[in-house]
Design a protein around this motif. Structure first.
Motif, PDB file in Angstrom:
ATOM      1  N   GLU A  67       0.792  -1.323   0.028  1.00  0.00           N
ATOM      2  CA  GLU A  67       0.132   0.155  -0.250  1.00  0.00           C
ATOM      3  C   GLU A  67       0.855   1.330   0.023  1.00  0.00           C
ATOM      4  O   GLU A  67       0.561   2.099  -0.587  1.00  0.00           O
ATOM      5  CB  GLU A  67      -0.753  -0.113   1.152  1.00  0.00           C
ATOM      6  CG  GLU A  67      -1.882  -1.115   0.992  1.00  0.00           C
ATOM      7  CD  GLU A  67      -2.877  -1.445   2.503  1.00  0.00           C
ATOM      8  OE1 GLU A  67      -3.735  -1.954   2.326  1.00  0.00           O
ATOM      9  OE2 GLU A  67      -2.255  -1.165   3.567  1.00  0.00           O
ATOM     10  N   GLU A  68       1.973   1.221   0.747  1.00  0.00           N
ATOM     11  CA  GLU A  68       2.847   2.204   0.699  1.00  0.00           C
ATOM     12  C   GLU A  68       3.459   2.556  -0.761  1.00  0.00           C
ATOM     13  O   GLU A  68       3.522   3.656  -1.170  1.00  0.00           O
ATOM     14  CB  GLU A  68       4.161   1.812   1.814  1.00  0.00           C
ATOM     15  CG  GLU A  68       5.140   3.434   2.245  1.00  0.00           C
ATOM     16  CD  GLU A  68       5.826   2.761   3.200  1.00  0.00           C
ATOM     17  OE1 GLU A  68       6.887   2.473   2.758  1.00  0.00           O
ATOM     18  OE2 GLU A  68       5.467   2.623   4.458  1.00  0.00           O
ATOM     19  N   LEU A  69       3.841   1.313  -1.427  1.00  0.00           N
ATOM     20  CA  LEU A  69       4.291   1.493  -2.669  1.00  0.00           C
ATOM     21  C   LEU A  69       3.331   2.209  -3.735  1.00  0.00           C
ATOM     22  O   LEU A  69       3.774   3.263  -4.355  1.00  0.00           O
ATOM     23  CB  LEU A  69       4.636   0.077  -3.153  1.00  0.00           C
ATOM     24  CG  LEU A  69       5.013   0.187  -4.603  1.00  0.00           C
ATOM     25  CD1 LEU A  69       6.337   1.062  -5.189  1.00  0.00           C
ATOM     26  CD2 LEU A  69       5.241  -1.253  -5.183  1.00  0.00           C
ATOM     27  N   ALA A  70       2.113   1.781  -3.426  1.00  0.00           N
ATOM     28  CA  ALA A  70       1.071   2.367  -4.430  1.00  0.00           C
ATOM     29  C   ALA A  70       1.071   3.895  -4.029  1.00  0.00           C
ATOM     30  O   ALA A  70       0.450   4.841  -4.892  1.00  0.00           O
ATOM     31  CB  ALA A  70      -0.376   1.685  -4.075  1.00  0.00           C
ATOM     32  N   ALA A  71       0.833   4.587  -2.785  1.00  0.00           N
ATOM     33  CA  ALA A  71       0.900   5.729  -2.401  1.00  0.00           C
ATOM     34  C   ALA A  71       1.908   6.559  -2.886  1.00  0.00           C
ATOM     35  O   ALA A  71       1.842   7.666  -3.244  1.00  0.00           O
ATOM     36  CB  ALA A  71       0.702   5.998  -0.969  1.00  0.00           C
ATOM     37  N   GLU A  72       3.227   6.205  -2.661  1.00  0.00           N
ATOM     38  CA  GLU A  72       4.520   6.632  -3.117  1.00  0.00           C
ATOM     39  C   GLU A  72       4.164   7.009  -4.877  1.00  0.00           C
ATOM     40  O   GLU A  72       4.254   8.097  -5.293  1.00  0.00           O
ATOM     41  CB  GLU A  72       5.729   5.898  -3.154  1.00  0.00           C
ATOM     42  CG  GLU A  72       6.082   5.713  -1.587  1.00  0.00           C
ATOM     43  CD  GLU A  72       7.452   4.976  -1.619  1.00  0.00           C
ATOM     44  OE1 GLU A  72       8.104   4.717  -2.220  1.00  0.00           O
ATOM     45  OE2 GLU A  72       7.640   4.432  -0.337  1.00  0.00           O
ATOM     46  N   VAL A  73       3.797   6.116  -5.521  1.00  0.00           N
ATOM     47  CA  VAL A  73       3.789   6.121  -7.016  1.00  0.00           C
ATOM     48  C   VAL A  73       2.497   7.170  -7.181  1.00  0.00           C
ATOM     49  O   VAL A  73       2.771   7.918  -8.402  1.00  0.00           O
ATOM     50  CB  VAL A  73       3.500   4.814  -7.485  1.00  0.00           C
ATOM     51  CG1 VAL A  73       3.216   4.758  -9.097  1.00  0.00           C
ATOM     52  CG2 VAL A  73       4.863   3.887  -7.414  1.00  0.00           C
ATOM     53  N   ARG A  74       1.561   7.031  -6.727  1.00  0.00           N
ATOM     54  CA  ARG A  74       0.154   8.119  -6.984  1.00  0.00           C
ATOM     55  C   ARG A  74       0.672   9.357  -6.869  1.00  0.00           C
ATOM     56  O   ARG A  74       0.217  10.404  -7.285  1.00  0.00           O
ATOM     57  CB  ARG A  74      -0.714   7.510  -5.841  1.00  0.00           C
ATOM     58  CG  ARG A  74      -1.671   6.466  -6.344  1.00  0.00           C
ATOM     59  CD  ARG A  74      -2.858   6.265  -5.332  1.00  0.00           C
ATOM     60  NE  ARG A  74      -3.557   5.201  -5.245  1.00  0.00           N
ATOM     61  CZ  ARG A  74      -4.061   4.391  -6.112  1.00  0.00           C
ATOM     62  NH1 ARG A  74      -4.379   5.172  -7.439  1.00  0.00           N
ATOM     63  NH2 ARG A  74      -4.543   3.119  -6.004  1.00  0.00           N
ATOM     64  N   LYS A  75       1.671   9.627  -5.881  1.00  0.00           N
ATOM     65  CA  LYS A  75       2.121  11.069  -5.719  1.00  0.00           C
ATOM     66  C   LYS A  75       3.024  11.752  -6.944  1.00  0.00           C
ATOM     67  O   LYS A  75       3.407  12.778  -7.004  1.00  0.00           O
ATOM     68  CB  LYS A  75       2.895  11.316  -4.315  1.00  0.00           C
ATOM     69  CG  LYS A  75       2.258  10.958  -3.036  1.00  0.00           C
ATOM     70  CD  LYS A  75       3.231  11.072  -2.124  1.00  0.00           C
ATOM     71  CE  LYS A  75       2.481  10.692  -0.605  1.00  0.00           C
ATOM     72  NZ  LYS A  75       3.099  10.528   0.642  1.00  0.00           N
ATOM     73  N   LEU A  76       3.705  10.631  -7.705  1.00  0.00           N
ATOM     74  CA  LEU A  76       4.466  11.073  -8.727  1.00  0.00           C
ATOM     75  C   LEU A  76       3.595  11.505  -9.977  1.00  0.00           C
ATOM     76  O   LEU A  76       2.534  11.055 -10.501  1.00  0.00           O
ATOM     77  CB  LEU A  76       5.552   9.858  -9.107  1.00  0.00           C
ATOM     78  CG  LEU A  76       6.186   9.537  -8.028  1.00  0.00           C
ATOM     79  CD1 LEU A  76       6.911   8.151  -8.558  1.00  0.00           C
ATOM     80  CD2 LEU A  76       7.330  10.343  -7.684  1.00  0.00           C
ATOM     81  N   PRO A  77       4.222  12.535 -10.540  1.00  0.00           N
ATOM     82  CA  PRO A  77       3.552  12.805 -11.937  1.00  0.00           C
ATOM     83  C   PRO A  77       3.798  11.717 -12.931  1.00  0.00           C
ATOM     84  O   PRO A  77       4.537  11.235 -13.008  1.00  0.00           O
ATOM     85  CB  PRO A  77       4.519  14.007 -12.378  1.00  0.00           C
ATOM     86  CG  PRO A  77       5.394  14.345 -11.548  1.00  0.00           C
ATOM     87  CD  PRO A  77       5.372  13.420 -10.434  1.00  0.00           C
ATOM     88  N   ALA A  78       2.567  11.344 -13.445  1.00  0.00           N
ATOM     89  CA  ALA A  78       2.697  10.252 -14.684  1.00  0.00           C
ATOM     90  C   ALA A  78       3.144  10.650 -15.898  1.00  0.00           C
ATOM     91  O   ALA A  78       3.377   9.883 -16.692  1.00  0.00           O
ATOM     92  CB  ALA A  78       1.183   9.628 -14.789  1.00  0.00           C
ATOM     93  N   GLY A  79       2.948  11.902 -16.164  1.00  0.00           N
ATOM     94  CA  GLY A  79       3.415  12.290 -17.634  1.00  0.00           C
ATOM     95  C   GLY A  79       2.779  11.729 -18.741  1.00  0.00           C
ATOM     96  O   GLY A  79       1.491  11.441 -18.402  1.00  0.00           O
TER      97      GLY A  79
END
Length: 155
Positions: A67-79
């Protein structure tokens, strides 16, 4: 003049982290986190010969890390990342964490004679891990598509 322009482009790219796109940065950050997660799943959070009461804390931590991994990735701009594919992978991470928690709860509340039901339930997070790997690969992740360590019995 042309050489100066070329040098300016090179210097500009170096200043902008090697001209990496937002998608490249997302993939790199995700894979870096997955490398750490996979190492934990293969190391201190690995299961032994079986899955049982002694593994409940491991299961909880494994779910939390996903879940932490998903939260980290969600914060990143996806471009220019395929948002539908990224969402499918993020949803798969959430599903895997949920199934890991369900398995822990089934083990915790197991009654005498429920071994077969638990044995069948162990396969559910493993199946979701495979789906998660496929979704990660579709997005373009490398390490995140390697979910063998996520399985209860990876060998």
């Amino acid at each position: 003049m042309r050489a100066a322009m070329g040098l300016l482009v090179i210097v500009g790219c170096v200043a902008l982290a090697g001209c990496a796109s937002e998608r490249d940065k997302l993939l790199e950050a995700g894979d870096k986190s997955c490398t750490a997660l996979n190492a934990r799943f293969a190391g201190d959070l690995a299961f032994g010969e079986g899955v049982g009461m002694n593994d409940l804390a491991k299961m909880s931590e494994r779910a939390r890390l996903a879940e932490e991994l998903a939260a980290e990735v969600r914060k990143l701009p996806a471009g220019e990342t395929d948002q539908a594919a990224l969402n499918k992978w993020l949803d798969s991470l959430a599903s895997w964490a949920e199934e890991e928690r369900k398995l822990a709860e089934a083990i915790k509340t197991a009654k005498f004679g429920s071994d077969m039901a638990i044995a069948m339930q162990v396969t559910i997070p493993d199946s979701v891990a495979k789906t998660t790997a496929e979704a990660a690969s579709t997005v373009g992740f490398t390490t995140c598509s390697q979910t063998k360590e996520w399985m209860a019995f990876p060998k």
